[in-house]
Design an enzyme around this catalytic site. Structure first.
Site, mmCIF file in Angstrom:
data_model
loop_
_atom_site.group_PDB
_atom_site.id
_atom_site.type_symbol
_atom_site.label_atom_id
_atom_site.label_comp_id
_atom_site.label_asym_id
_atom_site.label_seq_id
_atom_site.Cartn_x
_atom_site.Cartn_y
_atom_site.Cartn_z
ATOM 1 N N ASP A 1 0.871 -1.168 0.000
ATOM 2 C CA ASP A 1 0.000 0.000 0.000
ATOM 3 C C ASP A 1 0.911 1.221 0.000
ATOM 4 O O ASP A 1 1.618 1.483 0.976
ATOM 5 C CB ASP A 1 -0.892 -0.019 1.243
ATOM 6 C CG ASP A 1 -1.827 1.184 1.302
ATOM 7 O OD1 ASP A 1 -1.673 2.116 0.485
ATOM 8 O OD2 ASP A 1 -2.702 1.193 2.187
ATOM 9 N N CYS B 1 -2.102 18.528 -16.122
ATOM 10 C CA CYS B 1 -3.168 19.147 -15.327
ATOM 11 C C CYS B 1 -2.642 20.266 -14.437
ATOM 12 O O CYS B 1 -3.419 21.093 -13.955
ATOM 13 C CB CYS B 1 -3.864 18.103 -14.448
ATOM 14 S SG CYS B 1 -4.881 16.939 -15.352
ATOM 15 N N TYR C 1 -5.789 17.874 -7.836
ATOM 16 C CA TYR C 1 -4.924 16.873 -8.466
ATOM 17 C C TYR C 1 -3.698 17.562 -9.068
ATOM 18 O O TYR C 1 -2.562 17.108 -8.917
ATOM 19 C CB TYR C 1 -5.691 16.110 -9.543
ATOM 20 C CG TYR C 1 -4.854 15.110 -10.303
ATOM 21 C CD1 TYR C 1 -4.499 13.898 -9.721
ATOM 22 C CD2 TYR C 1 -4.408 15.377 -11.593
ATOM 23 C CE1 TYR C 1 -3.719 12.973 -10.405
ATOM 24 C CE2 TYR C 1 -3.628 14.470 -12.291
ATOM 25 C CZ TYR C 1 -3.294 13.263 -11.691
ATOM 26 O OH TYR C 1 -2.516 12.359 -12.371
ATOM 27 N N ARG D 1 -5.646 22.945 -24.281
ATOM 28 C CA ARG D 1 -4.424 22.386 -23.702
ATOM 29 C C ARG D 1 -3.609 21.749 -24.824
ATOM 30 O O ARG D 1 -3.959 20.689 -25.336
ATOM 31 C CB ARG D 1 -4.744 21.366 -22.616
ATOM 32 C CG ARG D 1 -3.516 20.947 -21.824
ATOM 33 C CD ARG D 1 -3.842 19.912 -20.771
ATOM 34 N NE ARG D 1 -4.683 20.458 -19.728
ATOM 35 C CZ ARG D 1 -5.517 19.734 -18.984
ATOM 36 N NH1 ARG D 1 -5.622 18.436 -19.191
ATOM 37 N NH2 ARG D 1 -6.230 20.299 -18.039
#
Length: 329
Positions: free
Chosen positions: A62, A129, A156, A291
């Protein structure tokens, strides 16, 4: 290309996912020994890497746990950090805290574990982004921090910005060799076609193959994007790790800019969906108005030039999804 990878022990976070599985296959072909950390119960990796299962070392891990990251990185030479908590525009808009917190935690743990284990080279996967909403076009690397991002992807994007700051700081303080790449929209076979989470190409491909009536497109169809076929993206990542491991970001994009309407029309045509009725849903977010990447720096520094044209790549993607729809039911 590839001499530095032969015989190296390489960890690929996200190696069981879309882009990562292609990178794993390329590294194996270059003679590397590859380890892939996976969350418990992750079955998709074994589907995507079915032809390479015997050659890949999978470890349960994890990435939000620092001790597990440190353990997973024992005796590793290179790290390609592709893993992240990634969803589509709709999910990003409604879960901003999750997007920021989980991604910054993963980035911190993986980089610190790499430092502790004294890895030779490291690659951080950033994202387009992170570019400002009103940045000049085409987007150049130096403008990454020059303003606010498009709101639906902001947290993000901030996680990616902070990941770059952190990578540069580790290179400066600890002398780590770190490559930083900024992928623009990547697409291809094995992408995420779950409509609640996926990006625009797999969403439109699924709707076309399933013959949605009406054929719904989020936004008004005017935003533009560039798309990079997954094989070209992997090539760019390998080149960056080999030739430009100096904590200086590189755009990995394409020069084929296209509107969302044009993209939808191309996918509809290539899928053979006759008489599709396109409907724009302006109540849904369309994302950043424009973009488009400048890839001049990547051309100069690492010789990066995308080879797969958009129409060719879309044909392959549509065919793959048509043959593997049962994976997404």
């Amino acid at each position: 290309m590839g001499s530095i990878f032969k015989g190296k022990r390489i960890l690929v976070t996200g190696g069981g996912g879309f882009i990562g599985s292609y990178l794993v296959e390329r590294l194996l072909g270059l003679g590397a020994k590859v380890r892939v950390p996976l969350l418990k119960g992750n079955k998709k990796a074994r589907i995507f890497l079915k032809d390479s299962l015997a050659k890949v070392e999978f470890v349960e891990c994890d990435l939000t746990s620092m001790p597990e990251c440190i353990k997973a990185m024992k005796n590793i030479d290179f790290v390609f950090h592709l893993a992240g908590f990634v969803r589509g525009v709709g999910y990003n808009k409604t879960h901003p805290a999750e997007m920021y917190t989980i991604n910054t935690l993963i980035n911190t743990n993986v980089l610190e574990a790499a430092r502790i284990n004294k890895v030779e080279r490291y690659m951080f996967t950033s994202s387009a982004c992170g570019y400002p909403l009103n940045a000049k076009i085409p987007l150049v690397e130096d403008d990454f921090f020059e303003g606010d991002m498009e709101p639906t992807n902001a947290t993000y994007g901030w996680a990616k910005r902070m990941g770059e700051v952190q990578a540069k700081a580790y290179a400066e303080q600890y002398g780590m060799k770190i490559a930083i790449v900024r992928p623009f929209n990547v697409y291809g076979p094995r992408d995420n076609f779950n409509l609640e989470e996926c990006h625009v190409v797999p969403a439109l491909v699924r709707k076309a193959v399933e013959k949605w009536d009406p054929f719904i497109i989020w936004g008004d169809g005017t935003p533009t994007r560039v798309f990079v076929y997954v094989d070209d993206m992997v090539e760019g990542m390998l080149l960056a790790m080999e030739k430009y491991c100096c904590a200086d970001p590189l755009n990995l994009g394409s020069e084929e800019e296209i509107t969302m309407r044009e993209l939808a029309e191309m996918i509809i045509r290539l899928s053979g969906y006759k008489n599709a009725k396109i409907k724009f849903d302006s109540s849904k977010p369309g994302g950043q108005p424009r973009r488009c990447a400048s890839i001049e720096k990547a051309k100069e520094k690492i010789g990066f030039v995308p080879k797969v044209k958009l129409e060719q790549g879309l044909k392959r993607t549509i065919q793959w999804f048509s043959e593997n729809r049962e994976l997404y039911k």
